[in-house]
Design a protein around this motif. Structure first.
Motif, mmCIF file in Angstrom:
data_model
loop_
_atom_site.group_PDB
_atom_site.id
_atom_site.type_symbol
_atom_site.label_atom_id
_atom_site.label_comp_id
_atom_site.label_asym_id
_atom_site.label_seq_id
_atom_site.Cartn_x
_atom_site.Cartn_y
_atom_site.Cartn_z
ATOM 1 N N SER A 19 0.821 -1.146 -0.188
ATOM 2 C CA SER A 19 -0.145 0.006 -0.022
ATOM 3 C C SER A 19 0.810 1.175 0.122
ATOM 4 O O SER A 19 0.562 2.213 -0.657
ATOM 5 C CB SER A 19 -0.813 0.084 1.245
ATOM 6 N N ASP A 23 1.007 4.032 -2.821
ATOM 7 C CA ASP A 23 0.883 5.621 -2.645
ATOM 8 C C ASP A 23 1.880 6.360 -3.143
ATOM 9 O O ASP A 23 1.822 7.582 -3.654
ATOM 10 C CB ASP A 23 0.550 5.973 -1.024
ATOM 11 N N THR A 24 3.306 5.838 -2.768
ATOM 12 C CA THR A 24 4.531 6.648 -3.486
ATOM 13 C C THR A 24 4.543 6.600 -4.857
ATOM 14 O O THR A 24 4.714 7.724 -5.227
ATOM 15 C CB THR A 24 5.697 5.907 -2.853
ATOM 16 N N ASP A 26 1.937 6.648 -6.835
ATOM 17 C CA ASP A 26 0.803 7.668 -7.058
ATOM 18 C C ASP A 26 1.312 9.018 -7.169
ATOM 19 O O ASP A 26 0.995 10.000 -7.949
ATOM 20 C CB ASP A 26 -0.340 7.607 -6.410
ATOM 21 N N ASP A 27 2.139 9.366 -5.927
ATOM 22 C CA ASP A 27 2.503 10.774 -5.676
ATOM 23 C C ASP A 27 3.446 11.007 -6.550
ATOM 24 O O ASP A 27 3.603 12.076 -7.176
ATOM 25 C CB ASP A 27 3.323 10.720 -4.367
#
Length: 62
Positions: A19, A23-24, A26-27
């Protein structure tokens, strides 16, 4: 971030690690971040890390 990386060793940690990775990704895929230049020392450090052989199962357990 170091504490977050330590959590992956606990129960359910692999899901937490995955997860965090998503998230990383996506960032860093955001256009405003992708257009920023990256420090050459950071790039060199990442290349050095990625050029190392992956640890074997025996090495990861220690």
């Amino acid at each position: 971030m170091g504490q977050q990386l330590q959590r992956w060793r606990s129960a359910g940690g692999e899901r937490s690690w995955l997860s965090m990775l998503i998230d990383t990704m996506d960032d860093v895929s955001r256009p405003e971040l992708r257009n920023q230049p990256c420090d050459r020392l950071v790039v060199a450090a990442v290349r050095a890390q990625l050029s190392r052989p992956a640890p074997s199962c025996a090495q990861r357990g220690s």
